[in-house]
Design a protein around this motif. Structure first.
Motif, mmCIF file in Angstrom:
data_model
loop_
_atom_site.group_PDB
_atom_site.id
_atom_site.type_symbol
_atom_site.label_atom_id
_atom_site.label_comp_id
_atom_site.label_asym_id
_atom_site.label_seq_id
_atom_site.Cartn_x
_atom_site.Cartn_y
_atom_site.Cartn_z
ATOM 1 N N UNK A 1 32.076 10.186 101.216
ATOM 2 C CA UNK A 1 30.763 10.206 100.570
ATOM 3 C C UNK A 1 29.791 11.122 101.313
ATOM 4 N N UNK A 2 30.126 11.444 102.564
ATOM 5 C CA UNK A 2 29.314 12.379 103.345
ATOM 6 C C UNK A 2 29.800 13.784 103.025
ATOM 7 N N UNK A 3 29.359 14.281 101.895
ATOM 8 C CA UNK A 3 29.860 15.552 101.390
ATOM 9 C C UNK A 3 28.747 16.351 100.729
ATOM 10 N N UNK A 4 28.828 17.643 100.904
ATOM 11 C CA UNK A 4 27.901 18.571 100.254
ATOM 12 C C UNK A 4 28.567 19.256 99.068
ATOM 13 N N UNK A 5 29.722 18.733 98.659
ATOM 14 C CA UNK A 5 30.464 19.290 97.530
ATOM 15 C C UNK A 5 29.809 18.901 96.202
ATOM 16 N N UNK A 6 30.407 19.393 95.126
ATOM 17 C CA UNK A 6 30.007 19.035 93.761
ATOM 18 C C UNK A 6 28.544 19.338 93.465
ATOM 19 N N UNK A 7 28.079 20.468 93.955
ATOM 20 C CA UNK A 7 26.727 20.912 93.639
ATOM 21 C C UNK A 7 25.638 20.370 94.532
ATOM 22 N N UNK A 8 25.981 19.520 95.494
ATOM 23 C CA UNK A 8 24.950 18.967 96.366
ATOM 24 C C UNK A 8 24.321 20.071 97.212
ATOM 25 N N UNK A 9 25.126 20.927 97.840
ATOM 26 C CA UNK A 9 24.584 21.997 98.680
ATOM 27 C C UNK A 9 23.700 22.941 97.871
ATOM 28 N N UNK A 10 24.024 23.139 96.620
ATOM 29 C CA UNK A 10 23.217 24.030 95.767
ATOM 30 C C UNK A 10 21.802 23.498 95.577
ATOM 31 N N UNK A 11 21.597 22.215 95.822
ATOM 32 C CA UNK A 11 20.262 21.626 95.691
ATOM 33 C C UNK A 11 19.380 21.904 96.906
ATOM 34 N N UNK A 12 19.960 22.467 97.964
ATOM 35 C CA UNK A 12 19.174 22.822 99.148
ATOM 36 C C UNK A 12 18.440 24.110 98.829
ATOM 37 N N UNK A 13 17.139 24.028 98.656
ATOM 38 C CA UNK A 13 16.329 25.194 98.283
ATOM 39 C C UNK A 13 15.540 25.751 99.465
ATOM 40 N N UNK A 14 15.314 24.920 100.490
ATOM 41 C CA UNK A 14 14.559 25.401 101.655
ATOM 42 C C UNK A 14 15.446 26.332 102.485
ATOM 43 N N UNK A 15 14.839 27.149 103.338
ATOM 44 C CA UNK A 15 15.640 27.987 104.229
ATOM 45 C C UNK A 15 16.573 27.129 105.087
ATOM 46 N N UNK A 16 17.776 27.640 105.284
ATOM 47 C CA UNK A 16 18.821 26.908 105.991
ATOM 48 C C UNK A 16 19.440 27.798 107.060
ATOM 49 N N UNK B 1 21.682 26.528 97.940
ATOM 50 C CA UNK B 1 20.911 27.092 96.839
ATOM 51 C C UNK B 1 19.723 27.931 97.251
ATOM 52 N N UNK B 2 19.409 27.988 98.526
ATOM 53 C CA UNK B 2 18.273 28.762 99.011
ATOM 54 C C UNK B 2 18.718 29.803 100.016
ATOM 55 N N UNK B 3 17.750 30.387 100.721
ATOM 56 C CA UNK B 3 18.087 31.408 101.723
ATOM 57 C C UNK B 3 18.837 30.801 102.909
ATOM 58 N N UNK B 4 19.851 31.512 103.384
ATOM 59 C CA UNK B 4 20.713 31.005 104.455
ATOM 60 C C UNK B 4 20.909 32.072 105.524
ATOM 61 N N UNK B 5 20.847 31.619 106.770
ATOM 62 C CA UNK B 5 21.284 32.418 107.911
ATOM 63 C C UNK B 5 22.483 31.694 108.502
ATOM 64 N N UNK B 6 23.598 32.401 108.652
ATOM 65 C CA UNK B 6 24.833 31.815 109.188
ATOM 66 C C UNK B 6 25.163 32.541 110.482
ATOM 67 N N UNK B 7 25.174 31.788 111.582
ATOM 68 C CA UNK B 7 25.407 32.367 112.910
ATOM 69 C C UNK B 7 26.609 31.674 113.539
ATOM 70 N N UNK B 8 27.581 32.478 113.968
ATOM 71 C CA UNK B 8 28.743 31.957 114.681
ATOM 72 C C UNK B 8 28.778 32.630 116.048
ATOM 73 N N UNK B 9 28.777 31.803 117.080
ATOM 74 C CA UNK B 9 28.912 32.306 118.445
ATOM 75 C C UNK B 9 30.387 32.285 118.809
ATOM 76 N N UNK B 10 30.939 33.449 119.118
ATOM 77 C CA UNK B 10 32.367 33.539 119.443
ATOM 78 C C UNK B 10 32.761 32.623 120.596
ATOM 79 N N UNK B 11 31.892 32.514 121.580
ATOM 80 C CA UNK B 11 32.215 31.738 122.771
ATOM 81 C C UNK B 11 31.790 30.268 122.661
ATOM 82 N N UNK B 12 31.208 29.882 121.549
ATOM 83 C CA UNK B 12 30.669 28.537 121.406
ATOM 84 C C UNK B 12 31.721 27.480 121.130
ATOM 85 N N UNK B 13 31.472 26.279 121.669
ATOM 86 C CA UNK B 13 32.315 25.127 121.366
ATOM 87 C C UNK B 13 31.572 24.240 120.361
#
Length: 168
Positions: free
Chosen positions: A94-109, A133-145
């Motif tokens: 039930x802890x899921x952002x699937x099925x259109x839930x993530x698309x409801x996020x309109x604020x910056x993420x 559903x809104x603006x997204x910045x996705x950052x992956x740190x190669x060395x991060x755990x």
């Protein structure tokens, strides 16, 4: 999915709106690890949130929970106040952002991940970044755990500066 995921944060914002010393129109939320699914869930269902940070969280906790060490699984069960692991596994789905839930996020993420995360794979963050559903910045740190705890000097300033810019 429960439509009341934003209810708790909504109650907090209700209180903030009654205070004269707080600008309740500038509220953001930050979640790390499992909190990084709760924060986007709140953002999906509480439109008064103006920014959201998800640091190393699952897109759907259901498939992740069985992969965790037994002690972590049991800790989730206890904190969720569930009696059996079968109940915990069912609740985790039930802890899921699937099925259109993530698309409801309109604020910056802001979605953060460590490429070396052995608890929640960075592909979970990529799913969130693509589905929001809104603006997204996705950052992956190669060395991060997991939660990038091995490089706090990188992710903490980024998180603080990003949030400050969005709420300015």
């Amino acid at each position: 999915i429960r439509p009341d995921w934003g209810r708790v944060i909504g109650a907090v914002i209700d209180v903030l709106e009654r205070r004269s010393d707080i600008d309740a129109g500038k509220v953001g939320i930050v979640g790390q690890s499992l909190g990084a699914i709760y924060a986007p869930l709140a953002a999906a269902f509480e439109p008064r949130l103006k920014a959201c940070v998800a640091n190393c969280g699952p897109f759907n906790f259901g498939p992740v929970l069985p992969q965790l060490p037994a002690v972590s699984q049991d800790l989730f069960r206890i904190r969720a106040r569930l009696k059996t692991m079968n109940e915990a596994f069912a609740f985790a789905h039930r802890l899921s952002l699937e099925n259109g839930v993530a698309a409801q996020i309109k604020c910056p993420l802001l979605v953060l991940f460590g490429a070396g995360d052995r608890i929640v794979p960075p592909s979970e963050g990529e799913k969130l970044a693509k589905a929001a559903g809104g603006p997204v910045d996705f950052v992956v740190y190669d060395e991060g755990n997991h939660v990038c705890f091995n490089i706090p000097y990188k992710f903490r300033p980024l998180t603080a500066d990003w949030m400050a810019e969005r709420l300015a």
